[in-house]
Design a protein around this motif. Structure first.
Motif, PDB file in Angstrom:
ATOM      1  N   ARG A   1      -1.343  19.930 -29.138  1.00  0.00           N
ATOM      2  CA  ARG A   1      -2.165  19.724 -27.924  1.00  0.00           C
ATOM      3  C   ARG A   1      -1.686  18.482 -27.183  1.00  0.00           C
ATOM      4  O   ARG A   1      -1.535  18.480 -25.965  1.00  0.00           O
ATOM      5  CB  ARG A   1      -3.628  19.571 -28.356  1.00  0.00           C
ATOM      6  CG  ARG A   1      -4.613  19.277 -27.258  1.00  0.00           C
ATOM      7  CD  ARG A   1      -5.138  20.491 -26.542  1.00  0.00           C
ATOM      8  NE  ARG A   1      -5.807  21.450 -27.373  1.00  0.00           N
ATOM      9  CZ  ARG A   1      -7.113  21.414 -27.703  1.00  0.00           C
ATOM     10  NH1 ARG A   1      -7.861  20.444 -27.245  1.00  0.00           N
ATOM     11  NH2 ARG A   1      -7.655  22.347 -28.444  1.00  0.00           N
TER      12      ARG A   1
ATOM     13  N   GLU B   1      -9.277  24.776 -23.357  1.00  0.00           N
ATOM     14  CA  GLU B   1      -8.653  23.509 -23.776  1.00  0.00           C
ATOM     15  C   GLU B   1      -8.776  22.464 -22.670  1.00  0.00           C
ATOM     16  O   GLU B   1      -9.018  21.288 -22.927  1.00  0.00           O
ATOM     17  CB  GLU B   1      -7.182  23.735 -24.136  1.00  0.00           C
ATOM     18  CG  GLU B   1      -6.998  24.466 -25.457  1.00  0.00           C
ATOM     19  CD  GLU B   1      -5.566  24.919 -25.705  1.00  0.00           C
ATOM     20  OE1 GLU B   1      -5.228  25.146 -26.873  1.00  0.00           O
ATOM     21  OE2 GLU B   1      -4.790  25.066 -24.723  1.00  0.00           O
TER      22      GLU B   1
ATOM     23  N   GLU C   1      -9.670  16.212 -33.005  1.00  0.00           N
ATOM     24  CA  GLU C   1      -9.035  17.306 -33.760  1.00  0.00           C
ATOM     25  C   GLU C   1      -8.618  16.842 -35.166  1.00  0.00           C
ATOM     26  O   GLU C   1      -7.786  15.947 -35.311  1.00  0.00           O
ATOM     27  CB  GLU C   1      -7.807  17.799 -32.975  1.00  0.00           C
ATOM     28  CG  GLU C   1      -6.995  18.876 -33.674  1.00  0.00           C
ATOM     29  CD  GLU C   1      -7.811  20.110 -34.015  1.00  0.00           C
ATOM     30  OE1 GLU C   1      -8.299  20.775 -33.097  1.00  0.00           O
ATOM     31  OE2 GLU C   1      -7.963  20.404 -35.233  1.00  0.00           O
TER      32      GLU C   1
ATOM     33  N   ILE D   1     -13.528  14.795 -22.732  1.00  0.00           N
ATOM     34  CA  ILE D   1     -13.351  13.594 -23.550  1.00  0.00           C
ATOM     35  C   ILE D   1     -12.914  12.400 -22.705  1.00  0.00           C
ATOM     36  O   ILE D   1     -13.060  11.243 -23.090  1.00  0.00           O
ATOM     37  CB  ILE D   1     -12.329  13.858 -24.695  1.00  0.00           C
ATOM     38  CG1 ILE D   1     -12.407  12.748 -25.738  1.00  0.00           C
ATOM     39  CG2 ILE D   1     -10.916  13.960 -24.203  1.00  0.00           C
ATOM     40  CD1 ILE D   1     -13.738  12.660 -26.364  1.00  0.00           C
ATOM     41  N   GLN D   2     -12.369  12.686 -21.511  1.00  0.00           N
ATOM     42  CA  GLN D   2     -11.765  11.596 -20.738  1.00  0.00           C
ATOM     43  C   GLN D   2     -12.745  10.511 -20.309  1.00  0.00           C
ATOM     44  O   GLN D   2     -12.419   9.340 -20.392  1.00  0.00           O
ATOM     45  CB  GLN D   2     -11.103  12.173 -19.494  1.00  0.00           C
ATOM     46  CG  GLN D   2      -9.708  12.624 -19.756  1.00  0.00           C
ATOM     47  CD  GLN D   2      -8.915  12.731 -18.486  1.00  0.00           C
ATOM     48  OE1 GLN D   2      -9.441  13.144 -17.462  1.00  0.00           O
ATOM     49  NE2 GLN D   2      -7.664  12.369 -18.552  1.00  0.00           N
TER      50      GLN D   2
ATOM     51  N   LEU E   1     -12.206  20.974 -22.802  1.00  0.00           N
ATOM     52  CA  LEU E   1     -12.381  20.034 -23.913  1.00  0.00           C
ATOM     53  C   LEU E   1     -11.709  18.695 -23.621  1.00  0.00           C
ATOM     54  O   LEU E   1     -12.249  17.632 -23.920  1.00  0.00           O
ATOM     55  CB  LEU E   1     -11.803  20.636 -25.203  1.00  0.00           C
ATOM     56  CG  LEU E   1     -12.565  21.841 -25.752  1.00  0.00           C
ATOM     57  CD1 LEU E   1     -11.749  22.585 -26.788  1.00  0.00           C
ATOM     58  CD2 LEU E   1     -13.889  21.376 -26.360  1.00  0.00           C
ATOM     59  N   GLU E   2     -10.531  18.753 -23.009  1.00  0.00           N
ATOM     60  CA  GLU E   2      -9.786  17.512 -22.755  1.00  0.00           C
ATOM     61  C   GLU E   2     -10.386  16.716 -21.604  1.00  0.00           C
ATOM     62  O   GLU E   2     -10.407  15.483 -21.628  1.00  0.00           O
ATOM     63  CB  GLU E   2      -8.313  17.821 -22.494  1.00  0.00           C
ATOM     64  CG  GLU E   2      -7.596  18.422 -23.686  1.00  0.00           C
ATOM     65  CD  GLU E   2      -7.734  17.601 -24.962  1.00  0.00           C
ATOM     66  OE1 GLU E   2      -7.862  16.367 -24.876  1.00  0.00           O
ATOM     67  OE2 GLU E   2      -7.743  18.215 -26.055  1.00  0.00           O
TER      68      GLU E   2
ATOM     69  N   SER F   1     -11.401  18.152 -28.942  1.00  0.00           N
ATOM     70  CA  SER F   1     -10.410  17.612 -28.013  1.00  0.00           C
ATOM     71  C   SER F   1      -9.349  16.934 -28.879  1.00  0.00           C
ATOM     72  O   SER F   1      -9.501  16.820 -30.100  1.00  0.00           O
ATOM     73  CB  SER F   1     -11.045  16.575 -27.098  1.00  0.00           C
ATOM     74  OG  SER F   1     -11.287  15.407 -27.845  1.00  0.00           O
TER      75      SER F   1
ATOM     76  N   GLN G   1     -16.707  14.155 -31.612  1.00  0.00           N
ATOM     77  CA  GLN G   1     -16.453  15.481 -31.037  1.00  0.00           C
ATOM     78  C   GLN G   1     -17.507  15.690 -29.945  1.00  0.00           C
ATOM     79  O   GLN G   1     -18.596  16.169 -30.205  1.00  0.00           O
ATOM     80  CB  GLN G   1     -16.592  16.521 -32.140  1.00  0.00           C
ATOM     81  CG  GLN G   1     -16.324  17.927 -31.689  1.00  0.00           C
ATOM     82  CD  GLN G   1     -16.624  18.937 -32.785  1.00  0.00           C
ATOM     83  OE1 GLN G   1     -16.815  18.585 -33.939  1.00  0.00           O
ATOM     84  NE2 GLN G   1     -16.677  20.191 -32.403  1.00  0.00           N
TER      85      GLN G   1
END
Ligand code: HEM
Length: 514
Positions: free
Chosen positions: A140, A300, A131, A307-308, A303-304, A127, A120
């Motif tokens: 998502r 959101e 999750e 993570i990329q 968060l996404e 993300s 996380q």
């Protein structure tokens, strides 16, 4: 009633006792409790083979992870004990493809194991990668996928073309025909960080052009990742470092001047700028556009996007570096691939730059990529799913509910039952010199390197675009030579790989048709 009286007697004795006696009583109660817990968890999975120490202690997994040789260590255990091995008090590891297809399928009732909590990357929210709630994950992911597939407003192929052109240009300007060795491992890292950031949010970080770790992301990853992989193997440590208490006290914050916090701050700012503007009129051709169109909130999107870079850089870079090393280490493969590219150019089947469709029609290139991913699958292990409450039968044995099933991807793609007795050898021809059904079976097994079903890697489209183009564009322009064949790179295997110091000498390929 009698039991209640005994507890009451015990408590009244404690009440009247001195502090030292109380401490001793509590201490021995705690030790007894731990002993019972250890015995209970050992007993639950006692019918599964594996190293004895691992069956009652997480230190086994921790110690193996710290060696940086996790791929070899796990392969040795599976060789010794078979397709299913106990690697922790509550953990089994498998390299059986049927099991993986079953537990990861879209309709599977297996949720994620708690291990995912330690990836996380933003301490204040999940993300899609971490999750824990399956329904929320699915919801998502459904909104993310059109962006990851390069649909709608996203043009992934154009992003890949732009970054590969820059990669070729940097090599041409700074290394080709010069007395300077190229650290391919590092340059590909810069390339990948820029590619992921341009695909995600329309603007590269600029690492490749300046050959510089502009936002200190690589520096952070290098210090943090080996530690992260090791503590992930100990649930108590994992839970502590991922706890709100620890994260609020010492976790990264978007306002930090450096480290992971600085990275989160950059992502936050990128998303805020996009939400502040009138994005409907200004299209950026990136995933963020597509996610906003699909109704992802500002938070959101943060968060996404955060993570990329971690999820999409170390994996693809491992694939590019290792496929390159294996090509350069086999004169036969190197020669055949160069010839396929030259012939394609001569016959007008390869444009400049090569398109995705043209690359898919080069059988030897496809075989080299599959075989390269097979030799060094970028993710080695991890990604446990938890057996549902009623239990399940895996590899012919009953597994009680709540057990974490880890995957061993390294052994999975070297399975001799599937790939033959020379499974440890780099031989792309195995995907060509066989009938269609066998080829489909081999490809399906290698595809497991990207996960499967509900949890399939959404970055697979981008990864394949890169792989399909990067070797053709590099090999049509340059001749590469491994600078130090005795030790071509510095490679460490944890849950995934860390690869450094992969030095190449580069010259312009004058013989390739233009
Ligand atoms: C060769 C390249 C790659 C490989 C081998 C790979 C492999 C994987 C694997 C094994 C998983 C975990 C599946 C599971 O949880 O069971 C995963 C998940 C994921 N990957 Fe990749 N990956 C690659 C490239 C990328 C790229 C380029 C991106 C982003 C741009 C990316 C983004 C993600 C994300 C967001 C997830 C979480 C998916 C989910 O939760 O459903 N990956 N990948």
């Amino acid at each position: 009633m009698e039991a209640l009286d005994s507890v009451r007697d015990y408590l009244s004795v404690l009440w009247d006792a001195r502090p030292a006696t109380i401490a001793a009583a509590l201490g021995s109660t705690w030790i007894g409790w731990q002993f019972l817990k250890t015995f209970r968890s050992w007993w639950r999975l006692r019918h599964f083979p594996g190293p004895r120490f691992a069956s009652f202690s997480y230190l086994w997994g921790y110690r193996k992870m710290t060696t940086g040789e996790m791929h070899h260590k796990l392969a040795a255990e599976q060789e010794k004990y078979g397709k299913i091995v106990r690697i922790g008090p509550n953990e089994l590891m498998v390299y059986d493809s049927e099991t993986l297809w079953h537990i990861n399928s879209v309709r599977s009732e297996y949720p994620r194991g708690a291990w995912y909590g330690s990836i996380q990357f933003d301490p204040y929210g999940h993300s899609v990668l971490s999750e824990p709630d399956t329904a929320l994950h699915d919801k998502r992911k459904a909104k993310l996928m059109s962006g990851y597939y390069g649909k709608g407003r996203t043009d992934l192929e154009e992003d890949v073309n732009t970054m590969i052109a820059e990669l070729v240009n940097v090599i041409k300007t700074n290394y080709a025909d010069k007395d300077k060795q190229l650290d391919f491992a590092l340059l590909i890292r810069f390339f990948q960080v820029d590619l992921v950031t341009v695909a995600g949010s329309g603007k590269p970080w600029g690492d490749l052009k300046h050959e510089k770790d502009n936002f200190d992301f690589i520096g952070i990853a290098d210090t943090f990742v080996p530690f992260l992989h090791a503590f992930m193997m100990i649930p108590a440590l994992r839970d502590f470092f991922a706890s709100q208490f620890f994260l609020k006290l010492a976790g990264p914050k978007p306002t930090d001047a450096n480290g992971m916090g600085k990275y989160l701050g950059i992502v936050k700012q990128t998303v805020a700028e996009r939400f502040a503007g009138d994005y409907k009129d200004k299209q950026h051709g990136d995933m963020l556009d597509e996610w906003m169109k699909n109704g992802l909130t500002q938070r959101e999107c943060e968060l996404e996007l955060a993570i990329q870079v971690p999820a999409g850089s170390e994996t693809s870079t491992t694939a590019i570096r290792s496929i390159m090393l294996y090509i350069l280490s086999s004169a036969r493969v190197h020669g055949k691939l160069k010839e396929e590219i030259a012939q394609g150019i001569r016959e007008g089947r390869i444009s400049s730059p090569i398109t995705q469709n043209e690359a898919r029609n080069l059988p030897y290139l496809q075989a080299v990529i599959y075989e390269g991913i097979r030799m060094v699958p970028p993710a080695i292990t991890g990604f446990p799913k938890q057996v549902p409450p009623g239990g399940d039968t895996i590899c012919g044995k009953f597994v009680p509910g709540g057990t974490d099933i880890f995957v061993n991807l390294w052994s999975m793609v070297r399975d001799k039952e599937v790939f033959g007795s020379d499974a440890d050898v780099f031989r792309p021809e195995r995907f060509i010199d066989c009938d269609e059904a066998t080829k489909a079976r081999l490809v399906k097994q290698v595809d497991l390197a990207f996960g499967h079903g509900r949890w399939l890697c959404p970055g697979k489209t981008l990864a394949w675009l890169e792989l399909n183009k990067v070797f053709v564009e590099l090999l049509r322009t340059f001749d590469f030579q491994v600078a130090n064949p005795e030790k071509p790179w510095h490679c460490r295997g944890y849950s995934s790989f860390m690869i450094d110091d992969f030095y190449l000498r580069v010259s312009t390929d004058e013989r390739m048709p233009q």
